[in-house]
Design an enzyme around this catalytic site. Structure first.
Site, PDB file in Angstrom:
ATOM      1  N   ARG A  70       0.818  -1.286  -0.074  1.00  0.00           N
ATOM      2  CA  ARG A  70       0.040   0.057  -0.081  1.00  0.00           C
ATOM      3  C   ARG A  70       0.778   1.246  -0.053  1.00  0.00           C
ATOM      4  O   ARG A  70       1.963   1.705   0.920  1.00  0.00           O
ATOM      5  CB  ARG A  70      -0.908   0.205   1.410  1.00  0.00           C
ATOM      6  CG  ARG A  70      -1.931   0.798   1.109  1.00  0.00           C
ATOM      7  CD  ARG A  70      -2.536   1.422   2.378  1.00  0.00           C
ATOM      8  NE  ARG A  70      -3.303  -0.012   3.000  1.00  0.00           N
ATOM      9  CZ  ARG A  70      -3.955  -0.074   4.085  1.00  0.00           C
ATOM     10  NH1 ARG A  70      -4.456   1.145   4.641  1.00  0.00           N
ATOM     11  NH2 ARG A  70      -4.194  -1.436   4.795  1.00  0.00           N
ATOM     12  N   GLN A 103     -11.476  -7.497   8.467  1.00  0.00           N
ATOM     13  CA  GLN A 103     -10.551  -6.764   9.228  1.00  0.00           C
ATOM     14  C   GLN A 103      -9.798  -7.458  10.188  1.00  0.00           C
ATOM     15  O   GLN A 103     -10.224  -8.176  10.959  1.00  0.00           O
ATOM     16  CB  GLN A 103     -11.529  -5.616  10.075  1.00  0.00           C
ATOM     17  CG  GLN A 103     -12.117  -4.863   9.232  1.00  0.00           C
ATOM     18  CD  GLN A 103     -12.949  -3.786   9.766  1.00  0.00           C
ATOM     19  OE1 GLN A 103     -13.016  -2.455   9.406  1.00  0.00           O
ATOM     20  NE2 GLN A 103     -13.713  -3.963  10.938  1.00  0.00           N
ATOM     21  N   ARG A 157     -37.885  -1.446  31.526  1.00  0.00           N
ATOM     22  CA  ARG A 157     -37.327  -2.781  31.521  1.00  0.00           C
ATOM     23  C   ARG A 157     -36.357  -2.996  30.283  1.00  0.00           C
ATOM     24  O   ARG A 157     -36.978  -2.766  29.390  1.00  0.00           O
ATOM     25  CB  ARG A 157     -38.182  -4.000  31.855  1.00  0.00           C
ATOM     26  CG  ARG A 157     -38.905  -4.035  33.039  1.00  0.00           C
ATOM     27  CD  ARG A 157     -39.842  -5.324  33.142  1.00  0.00           C
ATOM     28  NE  ARG A 157     -40.584  -5.601  31.686  1.00  0.00           N
ATOM     29  CZ  ARG A 157     -41.100  -6.923  31.446  1.00  0.00           C
ATOM     30  NH1 ARG A 157     -40.914  -7.931  32.427  1.00  0.00           N
ATOM     31  NH2 ARG A 157     -41.428  -7.106  30.357  1.00  0.00           N
TER      32      ARG A 157
END
Length: 224
Positions: A70, A103, A157
């Site tokens: 990259r 990922q 709740r």
């Protein structure tokens, strides 16, 4: 038309140094996603790691992934993930239809997750899919030192809450042409619900890594 997995993994993590190559269960963090992709070879044709880091590259090659180097201008802290995916697609010569994004910081996934998600993706003819999990917490905002409930009323709740979901990061499936147009999740992406304790693991700190190690030893090692 191929289906490929891409695992983006930059070097230079600030909060947890060299996190993508730290040991989890005795193997480097990034290797978990590579091995997961390899176990799903009936769906995934090629596995690519996108990185700017020599050590990550070495580990990725050692575990059998292909590496796309990259460039620096796509490796900054604020660079979006889609730019790394797009760079991979523009750097390879095979005809890609689907991209599965794994990922590295979400290393623990149910083994049958990809098969089930990919079946839904194909049957529904979606252009993208991402995994979500139910949030059972009572959420609110603090405004001028006062707590304002967001998804409930005081005294309600927990089991009566309106369902809310969060993007858990475990798995993304996307058409390659969507990525080439700078998007991973489209407006009509399919939210694939996954209720797993693994959805709570996203490694960014030492505490996250220790939680992942605990779950790995307790669940994955025990069941293997």
């Amino acid at each position: 038309m191929k289906t490929i997995a891409i695992i983006p993994a930059r070097g230079g993590s600030k909060r947890l140094s060299n996190k993508n190559v730290l040991s989890l269960g005795g193997i480097p963090l990034i290797a978990h996603s590579i091995l997961y992709a390899q176990k799903n070879s009936d769906i995934i044709d090629e596995i690519y790691v996108s990185t700017d880091d020599a050590q990550i590259k070495e580990v990725a090659l050692q575990y059998g992934a292909k590496v796309i180097d990259r460039p620096e201008h796509l490796s900054g802290d604020f660079e979006p993930t889609v730019s790394a995916l797009k760079h991979v697609l523009e750097s390879i010569e095979i005809n890609v239809e689907n991209v599965i994004l794994l990922q590295a910081t979400n290393p623990l996934r149910p083994q049958n997750l990809l098969a089930a998600a990919f079946e839904s993706y194909e049957k529904g003819n979606y252009d993208s899919l991402f995994t979500v999990s139910r949030n059972h917490q009572k959420l609110g905002k603090i405004v001028e030192n006062k707590f304002e409930p967001f998804n409930y009323t005081i005294g309600q709740r927990s089991q009566d809450l309106e369902p809310l979901f969060y993007e858990n990061g475990l798995l993304y499936i996307t058409k390659a042409n969507l990525i080439l147009n700078d998007s991973i999740i489209s407006e009509n992406a399919y939210p694939f619900e996954l209720n797993s304790i693994f959805a709570n693991v996203d490694i960014d700190t030492q505490d996250d890594l220790e939680l992942a190690e605990y779950l790995y030893q307790k669940i994955i090692t025990h069941n293997s």
